[in-house]
Motif scaffolding. Structure first.
Motif, PDB file in Angstrom:
ATOM      1  N   ARG A 394       0.816  -1.210   0.000  1.00  0.00           N
ATOM      2  CA  ARG A 394       0.000   0.000   0.000  1.00  0.00           C
ATOM      3  C   ARG A 394       0.857   1.271   0.000  1.00  0.00           C
ATOM      4  NH1 ARG A 394      -3.818   0.387   4.680  1.00  0.00           N
ATOM      5  NH2 ARG A 394      -2.473  -1.117   5.778  1.00  0.00           N
ATOM      6  N   LEU A 395       1.979   1.216   0.725  1.00  0.00           N
ATOM      7  CA  LEU A 395       2.855   2.383   0.782  1.00  0.00           C
ATOM      8  C   LEU A 395       3.727   2.531  -0.456  1.00  0.00           C
ATOM      9  CD1 LEU A 395       3.983   2.179   4.506  1.00  0.00           C
ATOM     10  CD2 LEU A 395       2.737   4.076   3.470  1.00  0.00           C
ATOM     11  N   LEU A 396       4.031   1.403  -1.111  1.00  0.00           N
ATOM     12  CA  LEU A 396       4.947   1.432  -2.259  1.00  0.00           C
ATOM     13  C   LEU A 396       4.309   0.795  -3.488  1.00  0.00           C
ATOM     14  CD1 LEU A 396       8.212   0.293  -0.413  1.00  0.00           C
ATOM     15  CD2 LEU A 396       7.403   2.638  -0.795  1.00  0.00           C
ATOM     16  N   PRO A 397       3.167   1.312  -3.948  1.00  0.00           N
ATOM     17  CA  PRO A 397       2.564   0.729  -5.154  1.00  0.00           C
ATOM     18  C   PRO A 397       3.447   0.888  -6.384  1.00  0.00           C
ATOM     19  CG  PRO A 397       1.502   2.808  -4.597  1.00  0.00           C
ATOM     20  CD  PRO A 397       2.385   2.460  -3.440  1.00  0.00           C
ATOM     21  N   ASP A 398       4.351   1.881  -6.339  1.00  0.00           N
ATOM     22  CA  ASP A 398       5.286   2.101  -7.440  1.00  0.00           C
ATOM     23  C   ASP A 398       6.624   1.414  -7.200  1.00  0.00           C
ATOM     24  OD1 ASP A 398       6.032   3.645  -5.308  1.00  0.00           O
ATOM     25  OD2 ASP A 398       6.050   5.565  -6.380  1.00  0.00           O
ATOM     26  N   GLY A 399       6.768   0.695  -6.068  1.00  0.00           N
ATOM     27  CA  GLY A 399       8.015  -0.006  -5.774  1.00  0.00           C
ATOM     28  C   GLY A 399       9.171   0.904  -5.421  1.00  0.00           C
ATOM     29  N   ASP A 400       8.893   2.184  -5.130  1.00  0.00           N
ATOM     30  CA  ASP A 400       9.956   3.148  -4.859  1.00  0.00           C
ATOM     31  C   ASP A 400      10.362   3.077  -3.390  1.00  0.00           C
ATOM     32  OD1 ASP A 400      11.680   5.235  -4.648  1.00  0.00           O
ATOM     33  OD2 ASP A 400      10.295   6.785  -5.350  1.00  0.00           O
ATOM     34  N   LEU A 401      11.420   2.316  -3.108  1.00  0.00           N
ATOM     35  CA  LEU A 401      11.873   2.133  -1.735  1.00  0.00           C
ATOM     36  C   LEU A 401      12.261   3.440  -1.063  1.00  0.00           C
ATOM     37  CD1 LEU A 401      14.127  -1.033  -1.349  1.00  0.00           C
ATOM     38  CD2 LEU A 401      12.182  -0.347   0.042  1.00  0.00           C
ATOM     39  N   SER A 402      12.775   4.391  -1.840  1.00  0.00           N
ATOM     40  CA  SER A 402      13.233   5.642  -1.244  1.00  0.00           C
ATOM     41  C   SER A 402      12.091   6.436  -0.641  1.00  0.00           C
ATOM     42  CB  SER A 402      13.950   6.498  -2.295  1.00  0.00           C
ATOM     43  OG  SER A 402      13.056   6.900  -3.317  1.00  0.00           O
ATOM     44  N   ALA A 403      10.849   6.086  -1.021  1.00  0.00           N
ATOM     45  CA  ALA A 403       9.691   6.835  -0.536  1.00  0.00           C
ATOM     46  C   ALA A 403       9.155   6.308   0.783  1.00  0.00           C
ATOM     47  CB  ALA A 403       8.581   6.796  -1.590  1.00  0.00           C
ATOM     48  N   LEU A 404       9.648   5.155   1.255  1.00  0.00           N
ATOM     49  CA  LEU A 404       9.020   4.482   2.392  1.00  0.00           C
ATOM     50  C   LEU A 404       8.974   5.361   3.645  1.00  0.00           C
ATOM     51  CD1 LEU A 404       7.747   1.945   3.591  1.00  0.00           C
ATOM     52  CD2 LEU A 404      10.053   1.098   4.074  1.00  0.00           C
ATOM     53  N   ALA A 405      10.106   5.918   4.051  1.00  0.00           N
ATOM     54  CA  ALA A 405      10.157   6.676   5.305  1.00  0.00           C
ATOM     55  C   ALA A 405       9.251   7.898   5.262  1.00  0.00           C
ATOM     56  CB  ALA A 405      11.595   7.083   5.603  1.00  0.00           C
ATOM     57  N   ARG A 406       9.290   8.634   4.149  1.00  0.00           N
ATOM     58  CA  ARG A 406       8.485   9.860   4.115  1.00  0.00           C
ATOM     59  C   ARG A 406       6.992   9.555   4.013  1.00  0.00           C
ATOM     60  NH1 ARG A 406      10.639  10.024  -1.377  1.00  0.00           N
ATOM     61  NH2 ARG A 406       8.913   9.984  -2.873  1.00  0.00           N
ATOM     62  N   ARG A 407       6.622   8.422   3.389  1.00  0.00           N
ATOM     63  CA  ARG A 407       5.210   8.074   3.306  1.00  0.00           C
ATOM     64  C   ARG A 407       4.681   7.562   4.647  1.00  0.00           C
ATOM     65  NH1 ARG A 407       5.208   5.277  -2.787  1.00  0.00           N
ATOM     66  NH2 ARG A 407       5.628   7.238  -3.892  1.00  0.00           N
ATOM     67  N   VAL A 408       5.511   6.865   5.407  1.00  0.00           N
ATOM     68  CA  VAL A 408       5.120   6.461   6.758  1.00  0.00           C
ATOM     69  C   VAL A 408       4.937   7.694   7.637  1.00  0.00           C
ATOM     70  CG1 VAL A 408       5.917   5.290   8.851  1.00  0.00           C
ATOM     71  CG2 VAL A 408       6.170   4.172   6.633  1.00  0.00           C
ATOM     72  N   PHE A 409       5.807   8.685   7.454  1.00  0.00           N
ATOM     73  CA  PHE A 409       5.684   9.935   8.209  1.00  0.00           C
ATOM     74  C   PHE A 409       4.383  10.654   7.858  1.00  0.00           C
ATOM     75  CE2 PHE A 409       6.412  14.581   8.145  1.00  0.00           C
ATOM     76  CZ  PHE A 409       6.636  14.805   9.498  1.00  0.00           C
ATOM     77  N   ALA A 410       4.023  10.649   6.571  1.00  0.00           N
ATOM     78  CA  ALA A 410       2.810  11.350   6.136  1.00  0.00           C
ATOM     79  C   ALA A 410       1.547  10.626   6.577  1.00  0.00           C
ATOM     80  CB  ALA A 410       2.821  11.512   4.616  1.00  0.00           C
ATOM     81  N   PHE A 411       1.580   9.287   6.621  1.00  0.00           N
ATOM     82  CA  PHE A 411       0.388   8.486   6.963  1.00  0.00           C
ATOM     83  C   PHE A 411       0.748   7.454   8.031  1.00  0.00           C
ATOM     84  CE2 PHE A 411      -0.092   9.874   2.554  1.00  0.00           C
ATOM     85  CZ  PHE A 411      -1.316  10.517   2.618  1.00  0.00           C
ATOM     86  N   PRO A 412       0.749   7.860   9.304  1.00  0.00           N
ATOM     87  CA  PRO A 412       1.182   6.948  10.365  1.00  0.00           C
ATOM     88  C   PRO A 412       0.122   5.935  10.787  1.00  0.00           C
ATOM     89  CG  PRO A 412       0.586   9.061  11.303  1.00  0.00           C
ATOM     90  CD  PRO A 412       0.463   9.208   9.809  1.00  0.00           C
ATOM     91  N   PHE A 413      -1.162   6.157  10.424  1.00  0.00           N
ATOM     92  CA  PHE A 413      -2.240   5.256  10.853  1.00  0.00           C
ATOM     93  C   PHE A 413      -2.737   4.449   9.660  1.00  0.00           C
ATOM     94  CE2 PHE A 413      -2.489   8.990  13.702  1.00  0.00           C
ATOM     95  CZ  PHE A 413      -2.173   8.348  14.891  1.00  0.00           C
ATOM     96  N   LEU A 414      -2.182   3.254   9.488  1.00  0.00           N
ATOM     97  CA  LEU A 414      -2.554   2.420   8.345  1.00  0.00           C
ATOM     98  C   LEU A 414      -2.937   1.001   8.755  1.00  0.00           C
ATOM     99  CD1 LEU A 414       0.239   3.507   5.823  1.00  0.00           C
ATOM    100  CD2 LEU A 414      -2.189   4.027   5.648  1.00  0.00           C
ATOM    101  N   GLN A 415      -2.877   0.703  10.039  1.00  0.00           N
ATOM    102  CA  GLN A 415      -3.211  -0.639  10.501  1.00  0.00           C
ATOM    103  C   GLN A 415      -4.125  -0.561  11.726  1.00  0.00           C
ATOM    104  OE1 GLN A 415       0.999  -2.056  10.770  1.00  0.00           O
ATOM    105  NE2 GLN A 415       0.306  -3.716   9.433  1.00  0.00           N
ATOM    106  N   GLY A 416      -4.913  -1.617  11.926  1.00  0.00           N
ATOM    107  CA  GLY A 416      -5.830  -1.653  13.058  1.00  0.00           C
ATOM    108  C   GLY A 416      -7.189  -1.072  12.693  1.00  0.00           C
ATOM    109  N   THR A 417      -7.909  -0.587  13.693  1.00  0.00           N
ATOM    110  CA  THR A 417      -9.251  -0.016  13.469  1.00  0.00           C
ATOM    111  C   THR A 417      -9.357   1.325  14.177  1.00  0.00           C
ATOM    112  OG1 THR A 417     -10.150  -1.130  15.417  1.00  0.00           O
ATOM    113  CG2 THR A 417     -10.323  -2.291  13.287  1.00  0.00           C
ATOM    114  N   HIS A 418     -10.266   2.139  13.674  1.00  0.00           N
ATOM    115  CA  HIS A 418     -10.601   3.412  14.309  1.00  0.00           C
ATOM    116  C   HIS A 418     -12.125   3.500  14.315  1.00  0.00           C
ATOM    117  CE1 HIS A 418     -10.095   7.605  15.572  1.00  0.00           C
ATOM    118  NE2 HIS A 418     -11.099   7.887  14.744  1.00  0.00           N
TER     119      HIS A 418
END
Length: 524
Positions: A394-418
């Motif tokens: 979900r974070l790397l649909p384009d396979g761009d590993l360099s984007a992982l850290a900044r995308r996790v920073f932008a969207f920290p809530f991606l697992q579990g329920t709300h």
């Protein structure tokens, strides 16, 4: 000018203190006899701030134009000599200001050296390029003579190294007064070495090539803070820029060695199919992994190497394995195992297509095998750190590993329920899902009167972080996070800057580069 006079403007001196020292150093200009020596001395002087970014503004404006103003007020013969040189060697703004200030001092009968009228009055006498058979780099040699000078007097050559493994930047530059010896040596080396080519090119081609390379150096520096140039490059930068302008314009940049017509998606797929069916690939045991690795090799050559997927060299292959793949591509375990072997097969396949000499192919294969063990150590599969594969997809649909850290920073809530929302089902690359995720992140701010507008700005920053545009955005965020600041405060600082600057990408990049810390009361 000797290098002992050069000071780093990042030191704690005020601009006027820097200018005072430079004006003292400029007294040496009154003693030289040659306009060439004068130009090289001033180029070395202004090279002290080349490529720098100051917190108080652009270095070329703060220091370059500031030096012009300071010299104009000084009004001494040394100041006039410096202004005359800056009128030729400076940026467009510096040159215009320096010329006006110099004319004013001349009208006041301030003394100037005899060579002042000859400064920059040069004509090109020949342009040449030395190319290695790999296509790694071009060494461009442009020769000049002063107009009206005696035969051979002050004849000189500007030499610039263009590095295609670094996005075509001008990586090194120097000047030689031994023109004939330089050309004879380059021709002799090419004649004795099948891996070298030396040829004359049109001055228009040389200008287009060098302008492109120097622009690439600046752009490389913007992306990675500093460009990996030689220690001497800054000292010759202003001189090189001025000499390039003395070459006639009017031609497109000559294509690097092994360049072909642009590769469409269909043409890339056809090239991959040709490789996989070739004798070079027959020993590859995992056709599926080999196919995906071939796609990565072709994409790298097309997108990062001037559309040259078939160009191979030891340096290019090492950069691909140890720098680009670990930063950019999410490889499966099978691909991680296969990629060095596929790259070796690709080198054999490509060498036949491009006519790379046998010694070049052997050196390339040796380089790949020497790099293979280091690749296994360098490449880090995020799944080995406990990251869920579905989350990575979900974070790397384009396979761009360099984007992982900044995308996790932008969207920290991606697992579990709300509440009743299952976060594992939301896709941060989808606009509607992205807004839901950011809304959850800002649930505590629902009562603020400008909530919708504020959330829209968070969407803007999150989108920019997702794309990495501009790269300075994530770099600024990391600096602030390293200082221990809260993630939400960091985001608010980024929003404030983006809102204040607007759509000017250059101004935005400068403002982000200037962030050193968060004010005591961060914007909300």
């Amino acid at each position: 000018m000797s290098r002992r006079h050069r000071r780093d403007p990042r030191e704690s001196q005020s601009p006027d203190e820097v200018f005072s020292e430079m004006l003292i150093a400029a007294r040496e200009l009154l003693a030289v006899r040659s306009p060439l020596d004068a130009e090289l001395m001033v180029s070395d002087m202004v090279g002290a701030w080349w490529g720098r970014r100051l917190r108080r503004g652009d270095a070329e404006q703060v220091l370059g134009e500031g030096l012009v103003d300071y010299a104009a007020k000084a009004g001494s013969p040394a100041a006039l000599t410096l202004l005359i040189a800056l009128a030729y060697l400076g940026t467009a703004r510096q040159a215009a200001k320096a010329e006006g200030a110099a004319l004013a001092l001349i009208e006041r009968d301030v003394a100037r050296p005899r060579w002042a009228d000859r400064l920059g009055a040069v004509k090109p006498t020949g342009c040449f390029v030395s190319r290695d058979a790999y296509g790694d780099q071009d060494t461009v040699v442009c020769t000049f003579a002063y107009r009206g000078a005696d035969s051979g007097e002050d004849r000189h050559a500007l030499v610039v190294v263009v590095d295609y493994n670094m996005r075509g930047i001008a990586r090194d530059a120097w000047v030689s007064s031994h023109v004939e010896k330089l050309l004879e040596q380059a021709a002799a080396e090419a004649e004795a070495n099948p891996m070298l080519r030396f040829e004359e090119i049109e001055p228009q081609q040389a200008r287009a090539l060098l302008e492109s390379a120097m622009k690439a150096t600046v752009e490389y520096g913007h992306r990675r803070t500093t460009a990996p140039v030689s220690d001497s490059y800054s000292a010759y930068h202003a001189f090189a820029r001025s000499r390039i302008k003395a070459l006639p314009p009017g031609r497109k940049r000559p294509a690097p060695l092994h360049s072909e017509a642009p590769y469409s998606r269909d043409r890339r797929a056809m090239l991959a199919a040709e490789f996989l069916s070739s004798d070079a690939a027959e020993h590859l045991s995992d056709p599926s992994a080999a196919s995906r690795c071939a796609d990565h090799i072709i994409d790298y050559g097309c997108d990062q190497d001037f559309g040259r997927p078939l160009r191979v060299s030891p340096t290019k292959c090492e950069t691909f394995l140890l720098d680009w793949l670990p930063r950019k591509v999410m490889l499966s375990p099978a691909e991680q195992e296969a990629v060095p072997y596929v790259l070796g097969a690709w080198a054999r396949f490509a060498a036949r297509r491009t006519g790379l000499p046998d010694e070049g192919l052997r050196a390339t294969l040796d380089g790949i095998w020497e790099t293979t063990a280091r690749f296994a150590e360098t490449y880090r599969d995020p799944t080995t750190f406990g990251l869920d594969r579905d989350l990575l997809d979900r974070l790397l649909p384009d396979g761009d590993l360099s984007a992982l850290a900044r995308r996790v920073f932008a969207f920290p809530f991606l697992q579990g329920t709300h509440g009743e929302i299952k976060l594992d089902l939301l896709n941060p690359s989808d606009e509607a899902d992205r807004r839901v995720l950011l809304g959850i992140d800002h649930g505590g701010e629902l009562n603020r009167p400008d909530y919708d507008e504020h959330l829209a700005w968070h969407e803007e920053i999150a989108g920019r972080l997702w794309e990495g545009d501009p790269p300075q955005l994530w770099e600024a965020a990391q600096r602030l996070l390293d200082l221990g600041h809260d993630r939400h405060d960091v985001l608010h600082v980024l929003i404030e800057i983006a809102e204040r600057i607007g759509d000017d990408p250059e101004e935005l990049a400068i403002a982000l580069d200037d962030i050193a810390d968060i004010p005591d009361e961060p914007p909300v």
